[in-house]
Design a protein around this motif. Sequence first.
Motif, mmCIF file in Angstrom:
data_model
loop_
_atom_site.group_PDB
_atom_site.id
_atom_site.type_symbol
_atom_site.label_atom_id
_atom_site.label_comp_id
_atom_site.label_asym_id
_atom_site.label_seq_id
_atom_site.Cartn_x
_atom_site.Cartn_y
_atom_site.Cartn_z
ATOM 1 N N ALA A 53 11.354 -0.122 1.482
ATOM 2 C CA ALA A 53 12.608 -0.621 0.909
ATOM 3 C C ALA A 53 13.435 0.529 0.361
ATOM 4 O O ALA A 53 14.654 0.568 0.543
ATOM 5 N N GLY A 54 12.772 1.474 -0.294
ATOM 6 C CA GLY A 54 13.467 2.641 -0.830
ATOM 7 C C GLY A 54 14.114 3.488 0.247
ATOM 8 O O GLY A 54 15.131 4.139 0.008
ATOM 9 N N ARG A 55 13.525 3.461 1.422
ATOM 10 C CA ARG A 55 14.057 4.233 2.558
ATOM 11 C C ARG A 55 15.035 3.420 3.407
ATOM 12 O O ARG A 55 15.592 3.932 4.370
ATOM 13 N N GLY A 56 15.179 2.145 3.069
ATOM 14 C CA GLY A 56 16.070 1.294 3.860
ATOM 15 C C GLY A 56 15.482 0.894 5.199
ATOM 16 O O GLY A 56 16.205 0.512 6.111
ATOM 17 N N ASP A 57 14.161 0.955 5.335
ATOM 18 C CA ASP A 57 13.479 0.630 6.588
ATOM 19 C C ASP A 57 13.020 -0.829 6.534
ATOM 20 O O ASP A 57 11.904 -1.133 6.120
ATOM 21 N N ASN A 58 13.898 -1.710 6.942
ATOM 22 C CA ASN A 58 13.628 -3.139 6.864
ATOM 23 C C ASN A 58 12.478 -3.593 7.748
ATOM 24 O O ASN A 58 11.738 -4.516 7.384
ATOM 25 N N ALA A 59 12.302 -2.965 8.894
ATOM 26 C CA ALA A 59 11.207 -3.353 9.793
ATOM 27 C C ALA A 59 9.856 -3.069 9.139
ATOM 28 O O ALA A 59 8.968 -3.924 9.123
ATOM 29 N N ARG A 60 9.698 -1.882 8.592
ATOM 30 C CA ARG A 60 8.420 -1.539 7.929
ATOM 31 C C ARG A 60 8.224 -2.351 6.651
ATOM 32 O O ARG A 60 7.107 -2.718 6.314
ATOM 33 N N LYS A 61 9.310 -2.619 5.949
ATOM 34 C CA LYS A 61 9.208 -3.451 4.748
ATOM 35 C C LYS A 61 8.694 -4.828 5.138
ATOM 36 O O LYS A 61 7.791 -5.364 4.496
ATOM 37 N N SER A 62 9.226 -5.391 6.194
ATOM 38 C CA SER A 62 8.809 -6.704 6.663
ATOM 39 C C SER A 62 7.343 -6.692 7.095
ATOM 40 O O SER A 62 6.581 -7.611 6.774
ATOM 41 N N GLU A 63 6.932 -5.660 7.814
ATOM 42 C CA GLU A 63 5.526 -5.533 8.225
ATOM 43 C C GLU A 63 4.617 -5.463 7.001
ATOM 44 O O GLU A 63 3.556 -6.096 6.974
ATOM 45 N N ALA A 64 5.017 -4.696 6.013
ATOM 46 C CA ALA A 64 4.207 -4.533 4.809
ATOM 47 C C ALA A 64 4.116 -5.849 4.037
ATOM 48 O O ALA A 64 3.041 -6.216 3.543
ATOM 49 N N LEU A 65 5.205 -6.570 3.924
ATOM 50 C CA LEU A 65 5.180 -7.856 3.231
ATOM 51 C C LEU A 65 4.306 -8.859 3.983
ATOM 52 O O LEU A 65 3.599 -9.662 3.364
ATOM 53 N N THR A 66 4.321 -8.804 5.302
ATOM 54 C CA THR A 66 3.459 -9.669 6.112
ATOM 55 C C THR A 66 1.994 -9.344 5.862
ATOM 56 O O THR A 66 1.161 -10.253 5.720
ATOM 57 N N ARG A 67 1.662 -8.044 5.788
ATOM 58 C CA ARG A 67 0.277 -7.642 5.480
ATOM 59 C C ARG A 67 -0.113 -8.100 4.077
ATOM 60 O O ARG A 67 -1.245 -8.529 3.837
ATOM 61 N N ALA A 68 0.816 -8.010 3.131
ATOM 62 C CA ALA A 68 0.536 -8.464 1.767
ATOM 63 C C ALA A 68 0.243 -9.965 1.753
ATOM 64 O O ALA A 68 -0.700 -10.409 1.083
ATOM 65 N N LEU A 69 1.024 -10.735 2.492
ATOM 66 C CA LEU A 69 0.779 -12.182 2.562
ATOM 67 C C LEU A 69 -0.571 -12.485 3.192
ATOM 68 O O LEU A 69 -1.277 -13.401 2.756
ATOM 69 N N ALA A 70 -0.944 -11.723 4.219
ATOM 70 C CA ALA A 70 -2.250 -11.925 4.861
ATOM 71 C C ALA A 70 -3.381 -11.646 3.870
ATOM 72 O O ALA A 70 -4.361 -12.403 3.805
ATOM 73 N N ALA A 71 -3.253 -10.581 3.088
ATOM 74 C CA ALA A 71 -4.277 -10.255 2.095
ATOM 75 C C ALA A 71 -4.332 -11.321 1.016
ATOM 76 O O ALA A 71 -5.429 -11.744 0.600
ATOM 77 N N LEU A 72 -3.184 -11.785 0.554
ATOM 78 C CA LEU A 72 -3.156 -12.850 -0.451
ATOM 79 C C LEU A 72 -3.814 -14.125 0.080
ATOM 80 O O LEU A 72 -4.590 -14.779 -0.627
ATOM 81 N N THR A 73 -3.534 -14.468 1.315
ATOM 82 C CA THR A 73 -4.126 -15.654 1.924
ATOM 83 C C THR A 73 -5.644 -15.517 2.016
ATOM 84 O O THR A 73 -6.378 -16.456 1.688
ATOM 85 N N VAL A 100 6.008 -12.313 -3.229
ATOM 86 C CA VAL A 100 6.140 -11.672 -1.912
ATOM 87 C C VAL A 100 7.080 -12.480 -1.031
ATOM 88 O O VAL A 100 7.978 -11.909 -0.385
ATOM 89 N N LEU A 101 6.900 -13.791 -0.988
ATOM 90 C CA LEU A 101 7.790 -14.620 -0.165
ATOM 91 C C LEU A 101 9.237 -14.515 -0.630
ATOM 92 O O LEU A 101 10.159 -14.476 0.189
ATOM 93 N N GLY A 102 9.445 -14.456 -1.945
ATOM 94 C CA GLY A 102 10.795 -14.292 -2.471
ATOM 95 C C GLY A 102 11.406 -12.974 -2.048
ATOM 96 O O GLY A 102 12.615 -12.886 -1.791
ATOM 97 N N SER A 103 10.568 -11.947 -1.928
ATOM 98 C CA SER A 103 11.073 -10.630 -1.539
ATOM 99 C C SER A 103 11.337 -10.514 -0.045
ATOM 100 O O SER A 103 11.940 -9.544 0.401
ATOM 101 N N VAL A 104 10.873 -11.484 0.715
ATOM 102 C CA VAL A 104 11.207 -11.494 2.140
ATOM 103 C C VAL A 104 12.700 -11.769 2.287
ATOM 104 O O VAL A 104 13.387 -11.150 3.098
ATOM 105 N N VAL A 105 13.206 -12.680 1.472
ATOM 106 C CA VAL A 105 14.617 -13.064 1.542
ATOM 107 C C VAL A 105 15.489 -12.097 0.740
ATOM 108 O O VAL A 105 16.470 -11.565 1.244
ATOM 109 N N GLN A 106 15.130 -11.864 -0.499
ATOM 110 C CA GLN A 106 15.876 -10.980 -1.398
ATOM 111 C C GLN A 106 14.854 -10.048 -2.048
ATOM 112 O O GLN A 106 14.150 -10.460 -2.958
ATOM 113 N N PHE A 107 14.776 -8.807 -1.567
ATOM 114 C CA PHE A 107 13.740 -7.891 -2.043
ATOM 115 C C PHE A 107 13.919 -7.606 -3.532
ATOM 116 O O PHE A 107 15.001 -7.236 -3.975
#
Length: 131
Positions: A53-73, A100-107
């Motif tokens: 997010a700090g780098r403005g890399d939305n694709a990697r941010k999305s991948e990371a949030l998806t991994r976080a959701l998988a770990a939480l699940t 995490v889900l909230g940050s998918v829409v609005q980080f």
Amino acid sequence: MPETAEMYALKSPAEAYRRVDFDARISGADPRQLVIVCYEQLAAALGAALLAAGRGDNARKSEALTRALAALTALQMGLDPGQPITAALATFLESGRKAVLGSVVQFEPRAIERLREDVADLLEAFRHAPD
């Protein structure tokens, strides 16, 4: 067909290394070690989301949030209803999932950073807990 290390490498060398390391760590892990691995994966994914997010890399941010959701699940699914701490952990994990889900829409970097800090605290507790 299962993916091989060569297939992972085609995606990204860093992802290939992460996946091989993860597979090796879980192959012989006991339940407590699996919990630790899940918390480590969660902390790493949250950190990666913040960095991306700090780098403005939305694709990697999305991948990371998806991994976080998988770990939480995985952590939610692994809760033992017979343990006294289960209700508190279930509440914490559900709150983390919502952040995490909230940050998918609005980080929300502060919410993700707070969650990462809390996860780090839990991780240390699990690492140092008696068997």
